[in-house]
Design a protein around this motif. Sequence first.
Motif, PDB file in Angstrom:
ATOM      1  N   UNK A   1       0.589  -1.189  -0.220  1.00 49.10           N
ATOM      2  CA  UNK A   1      -0.051  -0.237   0.006  1.00 49.10           C
ATOM      3  C   UNK A   1       1.077   0.539   0.278  1.00 49.10           C
ATOM      4  N   UNK A   2       0.310   2.377  -0.973  1.00 45.16           N
ATOM      5  CA  UNK A   2       1.163   3.606  -0.766  1.00 45.16           C
ATOM      6  C   UNK A   2       1.272   4.265   0.831  1.00 45.16           C
ATOM      7  N   UNK A   3       3.055   4.976   1.033  1.00 54.00           N
ATOM      8  CA  UNK A   3       3.264   5.033   2.136  1.00 54.00           C
ATOM      9  C   UNK A   3       2.920   6.580   2.198  1.00 54.00           C
ATOM     10  N   UNK A   4       2.621   7.326   3.082  1.00 48.98           N
ATOM     11  CA  UNK A   4       2.406   8.683   3.126  1.00 48.98           C
ATOM     12  C   UNK A   4       3.549   9.662   2.716  1.00 48.98           C
ATOM     13  N   UNK A   5       4.926   8.871   2.415  1.00 51.17           N
ATOM     14  CA  UNK A   5       6.406   9.517   1.890  1.00 51.17           C
ATOM     15  C   UNK A   5       5.793   9.229  -0.017  1.00 51.17           C
ATOM     16  N   UNK A   6       4.790   7.914  -0.468  1.00 55.32           N
ATOM     17  CA  UNK A   6       4.237   7.820  -1.560  1.00 55.32           C
ATOM     18  C   UNK A   6       3.715   8.710  -1.838  1.00 55.32           C
ATOM     19  N   UNK A   7       2.976   9.112  -1.218  1.00 58.01           N
ATOM     20  CA  UNK A   7       1.810  10.171  -2.075  1.00 58.01           C
ATOM     21  C   UNK A   7       1.993  11.513  -2.087  1.00 58.01           C
ATOM     22  N   UNK A   8       2.921  12.436  -0.694  1.00 54.93           N
ATOM     23  CA  UNK A   8       3.530  13.412  -0.760  1.00 54.93           C
ATOM     24  C   UNK A   8       4.445  13.765  -1.588  1.00 54.93           C
ATOM     25  N   UNK A   9       5.459  12.710  -2.490  1.00 58.27           N
ATOM     26  CA  UNK A   9       6.008  12.724  -3.331  1.00 58.27           C
ATOM     27  C   UNK A   9       4.902  13.042  -4.524  1.00 58.27           C
ATOM     28  N   UNK A  10       3.856  12.358  -4.953  1.00 62.38           N
ATOM     29  CA  UNK A  10       3.246  11.753  -6.039  1.00 62.38           C
ATOM     30  C   UNK A  10       2.891  13.687  -6.261  1.00 62.38           C
ATOM     31  N   UNK A  11       2.298  13.933  -4.440  1.00 62.14           N
ATOM     32  CA  UNK A  11       0.934  15.672  -4.641  1.00 62.14           C
ATOM     33  C   UNK A  11       2.934  16.752  -4.916  1.00 62.14           C
ATOM     34  N   UNK A  12       4.203  16.686  -4.438  1.00 63.09           N
ATOM     35  CA  UNK A  12       4.394  17.621  -4.555  1.00 63.09           C
ATOM     36  C   UNK A  12       5.527  17.403  -6.563  1.00 63.09           C
ATOM     37  N   UNK A  13       5.478  16.221  -7.036  1.00 59.11           N
ATOM     38  CA  UNK A  13       5.524  16.591  -8.199  1.00 59.11           C
ATOM     39  C   UNK A  13       4.469  16.917  -8.832  1.00 59.11           C
ATOM     40  N   UNK A  14       3.433  16.650  -8.982  1.00 57.50           N
ATOM     41  CA  UNK A  14       2.069  17.278  -9.641  1.00 57.50           C
ATOM     42  C   UNK A  14       2.004  19.412  -9.404  1.00 57.50           C
ATOM     43  N   UNK A  15       2.638  19.750  -8.201  1.00 58.30           N
ATOM     44  CA  UNK A  15       2.815  20.743  -7.845  1.00 58.30           C
ATOM     45  C   UNK A  15       3.907  21.393  -8.731  1.00 58.30           C
ATOM     46  N   UNK A  16       5.119  21.051  -8.605  1.00 55.12           N
ATOM     47  CA  UNK A  16       6.203  21.078  -9.216  1.00 55.12           C
ATOM     48  C   UNK A  16       5.581  20.838 -11.160  1.00 55.12           C
ATOM     49  N   UNK A  17       5.182  20.613 -11.337  1.00 47.87           N
ATOM     50  CA  UNK A  17       5.097  20.108 -12.746  1.00 47.87           C
ATOM     51  C   UNK A  17       4.385  21.559 -13.442  1.00 47.87           C
ATOM     52  N   UNK A  18       2.482  21.728 -12.532  1.00 49.58           N
ATOM     53  CA  UNK A  18       2.332  22.875 -12.461  1.00 49.58           C
ATOM     54  C   UNK A  18       3.198  24.555 -12.551  1.00 49.58           C
ATOM     55  N   UNK A  19       3.860  24.259 -11.727  1.00 50.76           N
ATOM     56  CA  UNK A  19       4.759  25.612 -11.300  1.00 50.76           C
ATOM     57  C   UNK A  19       5.641  25.863 -11.957  1.00 50.76           C
ATOM     58  N   UNK A  20       6.169  24.590 -12.867  1.00 55.22           N
ATOM     59  CA  UNK A  20       7.220  24.715 -13.700  1.00 55.22           C
ATOM     60  C   UNK A  20       8.892  25.317 -13.172  1.00 55.22           C
TER      61      UNK A  20
END
Length: 533
Positions: free
Chosen positions: A31-50
């Motif tokens: 199952x995904x861990x908090x770190x896994x979910x946090x990485x996905x969220x941080x990457x999504x934010x970075x992709x949007x911000x550039x």
Amino acid sequence: MRAAAARYGTAGSLVLTALVAAPAGSASGAPPTPETRGTVLAAQRAEAAGIRWGDCAKAEDLPPSVRCGTVSVPLDYARPDGKQIKLTVSRTEATGRAEGKPVAHQGSVVFNPGGPGASGMYFPMVGVLPEWKRIAAAYDLVGYAPRGVGRSAPLSCQDPKQFTKAPTQAPSHPDASYKQERIAQAKSYARGCAARNPGLRHYTTLNNARDLDVLRAALGEKQLTFMGASYGTYFGAVYATLFPSHVRRMVFDSAVNPDPSQIWYDNNLDQSVAFERRWADFRAWVAKHDKAYHLGTTPEEVLRSYQKVRAELAHKPAGGTVGPGQLQAAYLKAGYYDDYWPMRATALAEYLKGNPKPLIEQAAPEPQAAAEEENGNAVYTAVECNDAPWPTDFKTWDRDNSRLARVAPFETWDNAWMNLPCAYWPAPRQRPLDVGTAKGALPPTLILAAERDAATPYEGAQELNRRLPGSVLVTEQGAGTHGIGGGANQCINGHLDAYLLEGRLPVRRAACAPHREPEPLAGKRAAELPKEL
């Protein structure tokens, strides 16, 4: 593990982390861990911000052709909405032409020079070098300072003036009194790291790998093209294990042994053995050129010349700052790069003639570099100590290093003292990640290794090759330079170009003849040598 970042960078070392998240793209079913979910969220934010590219800060000392920006990442990936830190990033855009012909753009190639503790901010500048022009035509060259390094939420564990204090001793066979002194220093250093850095436990290779995935997203890349040297190979191997579906192409240059049982205590012992072998290579080269240096016609005679200088410096430091410790640190670089050999041989020869100036210039601490060196060492120590269990009883260190120093005295105890804070480290330890991917999970990757590399012994490249199905190992035979991609060997560079530009690899393995040994320098040419390369 002490190791220099490859030729393109500053000195540093190696290390890794533990698996606290299920590998992205793996079939583990965990199952995904908090770190896994946090990485996905941080990457999504970075992709949007550039990344907003602009002029580089003056502190980076980069030319106007290089553009800089920042990427925000969570200090703690389990708390992605908590404290954020900014990583500095540098870039030159692909030139689009090579040998006068248009070249298709292939995105970004991101480089990590190793350490931990080395910055890759300078990397985009290599594009003007002949060895890199074809790659620079097709790729944006991207460098960055990992967390803790430079201006990327920097770490510091002690006053830089104390870190570069000189002269110092460096006995090959220390007595009990000296050992107790170094134990006290290691304990004090570990306490200082904890006191100065409240978020110390978050400086790990696992978080470095997560940061790299956020950087990938910020660059707008669906898949990463990455080149890591030295510790950067371990870093890359961890990334490939955690995010195999995010990999486009990967180059591992001078590979760390990723076997979890080696991380990191045993890797350091193996490294000290390899440095002894490379130290012998240097002395054999000096003996071969005795007409230029007059330091001895055999490696044993050259060693006696070195030991004579060492003994005199213990009694009277050169320039008041170069003692045995500074001598050893300077000649350690000869174990990393053979293009240091003429400089170091000249310094010994001149000192024994009564001219200490070349040795002082090459070995004395540089006050202006003290803060950068202390920062690099702090990051190195933090990552290495956080990433793996270490023996906590000095009796173990004493037993193992005393035995090893009988056959490999050149680097053994100096290496041990550098890592000894890990015995008294206050932050939680992690278990090393079992690096590796299933067959077909990862695109083909390229491993480059010199057969006599001291900082990352050749067995590490063989082990990484075994753990990454589809990887291909290219060996520079009979050579020992640390970091060989884009260097002096055109055969190696041909394989690097073919892979990065065309995705083309040898069918199984390949070997390249060694690059030419350096020529001796003497007389006026030796006197005009630069302080460092």
